[in-house]
Every structure is written in C-alpha cells, then in structure tokens.
Scaffold this motif. Sequence first.
Motif: not given
Length: 232
Positions: A83, A187-188, A191-196
């Motif tokens: 994160g 992978r998330r 509907d979630a933003e990819p991990w930084p």
Amino acid sequence: MSPSHVAARPARILLTGFEPFGGDGHNPSWPAAQEAARTLRAQGMDAVAERLPCTFGGSTEALEQALTEHRPGIVIACGLAGGRAQVAVERVAVNLQDARIPDNAGCQPAGRPVDDAGPAAYFSTLPVKRVLAALDGARIPAELSLSAGSFVCNHVFYEVMHRAGARGSSVRRAGFIHLPWDERAPRRAADAEPWPTLPAADLARALVIAAQEAARPASGVPDLEIPGGALY
C-alpha cells in the motif's frame, strides 16, 4: 605492529527480510535483502542476509540466532508495507503487539507489549536523514516514517533495538526499512486500485544505500541536522 597501526575491521552488515504472509506467495523484502547483501559483498563489504519467519515468536528466535552467528556491527531489518508507494525509513519502534491479521502461526495478539519490562519505544540508530537524502539523490522514492505499525515488522524492529543496546552486543547501528511491493505484487479485486510498486532492483538498491550510509564514519555528527518530522 601496535593496535593503533592496525586497520579497523569493517563492521559486518546483517540484512533481514521476511517470508510471505497474509496468504501471499511473495514478500519482496527477502529477495531485496539477498540481492543487497550480494551487491555489498561485490563492493568488498562484509554482508549477510537472513530470512525471518513472519511470526511473533519465531522471528525473535531467528533474530537471536542470526545475531549470535554473525555478530554484526550493523543490522538493517526490512519488511513489506503493501500500500505504500515509497521506501519508508522507520524512526521509532514501539512496545506494542496489536495484530490486524494473524501471523503465520495463527497468533493474533491484541494490545500486548513486545517486552513487559521494556521501554515504551526505541529510536533507530541508523542515520535516517542521511539515508533519506542518499535515496533522494539516487532517485528512489523514499520517506521518513514515524510508525512501523504494530505487526511483526514493528516487533522485529523493537527486538533488534532492544538487543543492540544490551551489554556485550556487537551491534552499533540498527534500524528498520519498510519496502513497497515490487513487480510481483498480487492482483487485487477488480474494483480496487492496483498495489503501488517499485522495481525490485530499486528495493535492493535502497538497502545497499542504507547500508553504505550506516557504515560511513559519523565524523562527529551522527545524522543530518535538517527537518524531517511530520505535522500529523
């Protein structure tokens, strides 16, 4: 030859990373620690890497074994902070175990101290602002952090600092660095933003730079005297 004419032996550097946790199959801290140790050895420095289990009890045992076996002068422990988008140079280890998820042994302490008789906190003895400046100079995104959380990373950070201050310890500088995900981030949900992420090569390079700064003579000033705090 008198002792005053014998060159001081460079401090051995111990780098630690963690096994995967939380159901993930990868933890970038361990390959980063391994690659950093290899790079440092290629540069003529004495460096070793050890993998710690992501458990409260097991990490303490593995850390003690590594300190006894290697007798390092410098310890840089590192772990994953999924994160975060930057390398986080930690400043404070707190005497708290409060786990949002169970560790890899199923242990999930809530509001317990790391050490019943220990102080509330320890500060890193790495030159954290010099490390940050060097990372900035190398164009590696980095920040100073005032919280290593309350999971196993903070636990190891606290245990490292506790042992570094013990009588007879070989350790003269120690601290903790949190790393973001590398290219192998899981992978998330859709509907979630990819991990930084940062490149794995940059994570290893960050640890090399931190070790180089920690090994550099202090010249009377242990760290840069520049602002580095936070308002909140």
